[in-house]
Design a protein around this motif. Structure first.
Motif, mmCIF file in Angstrom:
data_model
loop_
_atom_site.group_PDB
_atom_site.id
_atom_site.type_symbol
_atom_site.label_atom_id
_atom_site.label_comp_id
_atom_site.label_asym_id
_atom_site.label_seq_id
_atom_site.Cartn_x
_atom_site.Cartn_y
_atom_site.Cartn_z
ATOM 1 N N UNK A 1 -6.226 -7.676 -1.998
ATOM 2 C CA UNK A 1 -5.428 -7.345 -0.816
ATOM 3 C C UNK A 1 -4.024 -7.919 -0.961
ATOM 4 N N UNK A 2 -3.947 -9.200 -1.396
ATOM 5 C CA UNK A 2 -2.641 -9.840 -1.558
ATOM 6 C C UNK A 2 -1.801 -9.106 -2.593
ATOM 7 N N UNK A 3 -2.426 -8.708 -3.693
ATOM 8 C CA UNK A 3 -1.693 -7.996 -4.743
ATOM 9 C C UNK A 3 -1.218 -6.636 -4.256
ATOM 10 N N UNK A 4 -2.077 -5.906 -3.569
ATOM 11 C CA UNK A 4 -1.729 -4.566 -3.096
ATOM 12 C C UNK A 4 -0.580 -4.602 -2.091
ATOM 13 N N UNK A 5 -0.518 -5.662 -1.275
ATOM 14 C CA UNK A 5 0.515 -5.740 -0.247
ATOM 15 C C UNK A 5 1.729 -6.535 -0.711
ATOM 16 N N UNK A 6 1.639 -7.122 -1.914
ATOM 17 C CA UNK A 6 2.770 -7.891 -2.426
ATOM 18 C C UNK A 6 3.056 -9.128 -1.612
ATOM 19 N N UNK A 7 1.997 -9.784 -1.148
ATOM 20 C CA UNK A 7 2.152 -10.969 -0.309
ATOM 21 C C UNK A 7 1.433 -12.145 -0.935
#
Length: 264
Positions: A37-43
């Motif tokens: 999720x963090x990777x997909x949202x760049x967060x």
């Protein structure tokens, strides 16, 4: 989870935050590990973790702790119940169509007034579920008339009417805290015919237009009513009031029909 455990307002407040909404969209395709999720949202992962915790607290997602892995998925049962709630709010209502029709009618009246056309006649006819005597009394007995003389969502605040030629008429309808006053006088009454003037007035008591109502009640066991309203001298600011006459009287006649069906 029972439906009572779903706080719809909390769910909507929670998913309304932009990052959380993006998480919901991402998880709609399949479950994702927190790192995904963090990777997909760049967060950063700590930021995503806080958002996931908020979504989990609202019952929107479930986080499975699988050893060292944490996998998030949607709680589709919660979303289904929220969707059902919103679907209930979106059900068609007859007032929606009435408001759309009224808005279009105002535009038509504004055009007619701009073209100098301030005279028109409206006709209404109904067969009613009562004999002519009962219908006549429903119109001319003030105590009975006050029980039905209001469109939907309005109530009668003042109903001053005496079935006598020359008598003044004053009716005040209320919608919430707002009041709308109409004034006029009785021209003729008797033999199944009631003729009266009645028009809305502004705060200074001046009429927005002139309206002469001519009611004829005929028939025996099942009465027939015909109401002609001749409108003239319409002021430039009176388009909404004139446009509201037809739907307003249609609703009044509906109310009269219901009154006759339920009142001895």
């Amino acid at each position: 989870m029972s439906s009572k455990e779903v706080d719809v307002q909390q769910v909507l407040n929670t998913v309304g935050e932009p990052t959380r909404f993006r998480i919901i969209e991402l998880l709609s395709s399949r479950p994702h590990a927190v790192g995904e999720v963090a990777t997909a949202l760049g967060a950063l992962q700590p930021q995503i973790t806080k958002h996931l915790q908020a979504l989990e607290a609202a019952g929107v997602i479930r986080v499975h702790r699988l050893g060292r892995r944490r996998v998030a998925r949607l709680d589709r049962e919660t979303l289904a119940r929220v969707a059902a709630y919103l679907g209930g709010l979106a059900r068609a209502d007859e007032d929606d169509a009435a408001l759309d029709d009224y808005q279009r009618a105002i535009a038509r009246e504004e055009t007619r007034l701009a073209e100098g056309d301030s005279t028109r006649v409206l006709r209404f006819e109904r067969d009613l579920p009562a004999d002519a005597r009962s219908v006549w009394e429903a119109w001319t007995n003030p105590a009975r008339a006050a029980q039905w003389w209001a469109p939907r969502h309005f109530s009668v605040r003042v109903f001053d009417f005496e079935p006598r030629a020359g008598a003044s008429i004053r009716i005040v309808l209320a919608e919430g805290d707002a009041e709308y006053e109409s004034r006029g006088h009785v021209e003729r009454v008797g033999a199944g015919r009631l003729v009266f003037s009645l028009a809305p007035v502004d705060p200074a008591g001046e009429p927005l237009f002139e309206a002469r109502h001519d009611l004829v009640v005929t028939g025996e066991d099942r009465a027939h009513v015909r109401l002609d309203i001749e409108i003239s001298a319409v002021r430039e600011d009176a388009a909404p009031a004139v446009a509201g006459l037809r739907p307003g009287w249609e609703q009044l006649l509906d109310a009269l029909d219901a009154f006759l069906r339920t009142t001895p």
